[in-house]
Design an enzyme around this catalytic site. Sequence first.
Site, PDB file in Angstrom:
ATOM      1  N   ASP A 117       0.887  -1.165   0.000  1.00  0.00           N
ATOM      2  CA  ASP A 117       0.000   0.000   0.000  1.00  0.00           C
ATOM      3  C   ASP A 117       0.922   1.211   0.000  1.00  0.00           C
ATOM      4  O   ASP A 117       1.442   1.604   1.044  1.00  0.00           O
ATOM      5  CB  ASP A 117      -0.895  -0.018   1.236  1.00  0.00           C
TER       6      ASP A 117
ATOM      7  N   ASP B 110      -2.777   1.101   6.849  1.00  0.00           N
ATOM      8  CA  ASP B 110      -1.880   0.827   5.716  1.00  0.00           C
ATOM      9  C   ASP B 110      -1.416  -0.631   5.728  1.00  0.00           C
ATOM     10  O   ASP B 110      -1.239  -1.249   4.682  1.00  0.00           O
ATOM     11  CB  ASP B 110      -0.657   1.749   5.755  1.00  0.00           C
TER      12      ASP B 110
ATOM     13  N   GLU C 101      -1.225  -1.245  -5.078  1.00  0.00           N
ATOM     14  CA  GLU C 101      -2.423  -0.453  -5.341  1.00  0.00           C
ATOM     15  C   GLU C 101      -2.180   0.450  -6.538  1.00  0.00           C
ATOM     16  O   GLU C 101      -1.165   1.141  -6.625  1.00  0.00           O
ATOM     17  CB  GLU C 101      -2.782   0.400  -4.116  1.00  0.00           C
TER      18      GLU C 101
END
Length: 190
Positions: free
Chosen positions: A9, A143, A70
Amino acid sequence: MTLRVLGIDPGLTRCGVGIVDVSATRVATLVSVGVIRTPPELALEERLLAVARGIAAAIDEFAPAAVALERVFAQHNLRTVMGTAQASGVALQVAASRGLSVGLHTPSEVKAAITGYGGADKRQVGTMVARVLRLNEIPRPADAADALALAICHAWRTGAVPTSGARVTSLTPAQRAWREAEKATRTVGS
């Protein structure tokens, strides 16, 4: 046979890093989770170097077969999206330098894969990550949970369960559509 996936992330202040093993029966097991942190007062190049070193250390220590990242999307805060994009670029470079394939997943894809609903909130994603991995509590900060969600999503969506060191190259229908749209944009803009 299991597939080990490193989920990232991306972020400059906090970069979530989660590693899971997923069996052919889709059972996911936590291997490692953490957050690479960099202070905002540090020079940008030093922050990016710290993120790169943290990701490289996770790859070297845990030897994932694939990386899930991501996909950067436009946000209202330009500073946030720039930092995220820069951290993503570093993650892509580190993975490529280690010969690992990278699956890019939108937040909606990850939420839908983990919770069944593409509009799920962070609490719902964290709760399902904890449930899927059979954890007593939600990984913190968010996160870290998001990185694990990315890794699980990638393993479930690829449908491939290679042995250690193999590359995962299959794409979801949404990823294929995105890649085709990117190719069309480059062709038109060339």
